[in-house]
Design an enzyme around this catalytic site. Structure first.
Site, PDB file in Angstrom:
ATOM      1  N   ARG A  55      47.072  19.774  35.016  1.00 29.54           N
ATOM      2  CA  ARG A  55      47.795  20.267  33.846  1.00 29.54           C
ATOM      3  C   ARG A  55      49.280  20.496  34.093  1.00 29.54           C
ATOM      4  NH1 ARG A  55      42.770  21.393  33.543  1.00 29.54           N
ATOM      5  NH2 ARG A  55      43.113  21.933  35.694  1.00 29.54           N
ATOM      6  N   THR A  56      49.592  21.190  35.173  1.00 32.47           N
ATOM      7  CA  THR A  56      50.986  21.597  35.342  1.00 32.47           C
ATOM      8  C   THR A  56      51.890  20.375  35.454  1.00 32.47           C
ATOM      9  OG1 THR A  56      50.210  23.605  36.406  1.00 32.47           O
ATOM     10  CG2 THR A  56      52.533  23.082  36.669  1.00 32.47           C
ATOM     11  N   LYS A  84      56.328  11.729  57.199  1.00 27.42           N
ATOM     12  CA  LYS A  84      57.049  11.377  58.439  1.00 27.42           C
ATOM     13  C   LYS A  84      57.687  12.602  59.082  1.00 27.42           C
ATOM     14  CE  LYS A  84      58.539   6.990  56.409  1.00 27.42           C
ATOM     15  NZ  LYS A  84      59.762   6.335  55.914  1.00 27.42           N
ATOM     16  N   ARG A 105      55.605  22.349  43.411  1.00 21.95           N
ATOM     17  CA  ARG A 105      54.386  23.109  43.731  1.00 21.95           C
ATOM     18  C   ARG A 105      54.148  22.977  45.221  1.00 21.95           C
ATOM     19  NH1 ARG A 105      48.673  22.999  40.649  1.00 21.95           N
ATOM     20  NH2 ARG A 105      49.875  24.420  39.350  1.00 21.95           N
ATOM     21  N   HIS A 133      53.055  31.867  39.601  1.00 27.30           N
ATOM     22  CA  HIS A 133      53.033  30.647  38.788  1.00 27.30           C
ATOM     23  C   HIS A 133      53.663  31.029  37.449  1.00 27.30           C
ATOM     24  CE1 HIS A 133      51.870  26.915  37.107  1.00 27.30           C
ATOM     25  NE2 HIS A 133      50.598  26.874  37.436  1.00 27.30           N
TER      26      HIS A 133
END
Ligand code: NCD
Length: 306
Positions: A55-56, A84, A105, A133
């Site tokens: 969703r986000t 890397k 995120r 959040h």
């Protein structure tokens, strides 16, 4: 009140007036979500997702496209140079050369704040470990206004994993800026973080309990969360609390007629699918608020609206 160029790291960075303004701009975005707009034409959003999301990430991308902008990014750090060994600081300093705004995120608490210190462009925290959040809290508030008509005067229960759930950390704080009564319903192992509780208790009435049944007849909003299995340091602790509560028709027997049930999603087994058919269930409507509120935030931070 100024939003242009700002970061969105913690909900605590915003006053009630500022939150109300974001929610007001969100309301104005409703028609644009239907017919689209060119407000952010030529602007680029980068989504850097170091943790799973449906969703986000998709709602930020949808919001950007609806306003005429475009997006770049990765949803799997394994396919980027992070694999890397590139540091977060370097990743951010590179990406800001491509994008006008960054949505991040990350599994580590503090990661969004750290990234924002390196980036010249606005950084939006789309989840920083178990910490916060903030954009989820904004869309939760927006959904309450839409579905319950107001925030002031509501009795709200936050239920489930209040220890590791980042959405309830941001939401509890946001709600404490309003005139609400809060019930914090969880097994004792998953109680609300002490520092958040101390903070909000100075402003509102917040009651901790394990007894869902007692709380149900009292409340206007039931906000259910998933037990955050991936954040438990010890799998044995998770086993102790898994399946410790489940909302089904029986649990809701004594609910008020106009109770609304919200959930940030994804759900596992904490809300039985039989509840989906009831008028209480608003969690899929809540998903739509995510697009609207993120349209408002992008427009504000990029200076397309005031
Ligand atoms: C939440 C999250 O990532 O914190 N999901 C979301 O963004 N709606 C909730 C969760 O994962 O349980």
């Amino acid at each position: 009140m100024r939003f242009k160029g700002r970061d969105v790291i913690s909900i605590k960075d915003f006053t009630r007036d500022e939150i109300d303004h974001i929610l007001k701009v969100a309301k104005e975005m409703e028609p644009l979500a239907e017919r689209g707009s060119e407000m952010l034409r030529g602007r680029i959003l980068a989504t850097l997702f170091f943790e799973p999301s449906t969703r986000t990430r998709l709602s930020f991308e949808t919001a950007m496209y609806k306003l005429g902008g475009t997006t770049i990014g990765f949803a799997e750090p394994e396919v980027s140079s992070v694999k890397k060994g590139e540091s977060l600081a370097d990743t951010v300093r590179v990406v800001e050369n491509y994008a006008d705004i960054i949505v991040l995120r990350h599994p580590l608490e503090g990661a969004a704040r750290f990234a924002a210190e390196y980036a010249e462009v606005p950084v939006i925290n789309a989840g920083s470990g178990a910490e916060e959040h903030p954009t989820q809290a904004l869309l939760d508030l927006y959904t309450m206004i839409r579905e319950a008509g107001r925030i002031d005067g509501l009795k709200v229960a936050l239920a489930g994993d209040l220890r590791f759930g980042r959405t309830v950390h941001s939401l509890a704080y946001a709600l404490s800026l309003y005139d609400v009564k809060l019930y914090l319903v969880s097994p004792s192992l998953l109680r609300m973080r002490r520092e958040i509780l101390e903070d909000i208790k100075g402003r509102i009435d917040a009651i901790e309990t394990e007894d869902m049944e007692k709380v149900i007849p009292e409340i206007d909003v039931l906000y259910v969360t998933r037990i955050q299995r991936e954040r438990f340091p010890d799998p044995a602790e998770y086993e102790k609390v898994r399946g410790s509560y489940r909302i089904d028709l029986e649990t809701l027997r004594n609910a008020k007629d106009n109770l609304i049930i919200l959930h940030p999603l994804p759900r596992t087994d904490e809300v039985s699918p039989e509840v989906d058919m009831t008028p209480y269930a608003k969690y899929f409507k809540q998903v739509r608020s995510g697009v609207i509120v993120r349209m408002a935030l992008l427009a504000l931070l990029l200076g397309a609206v005031e």
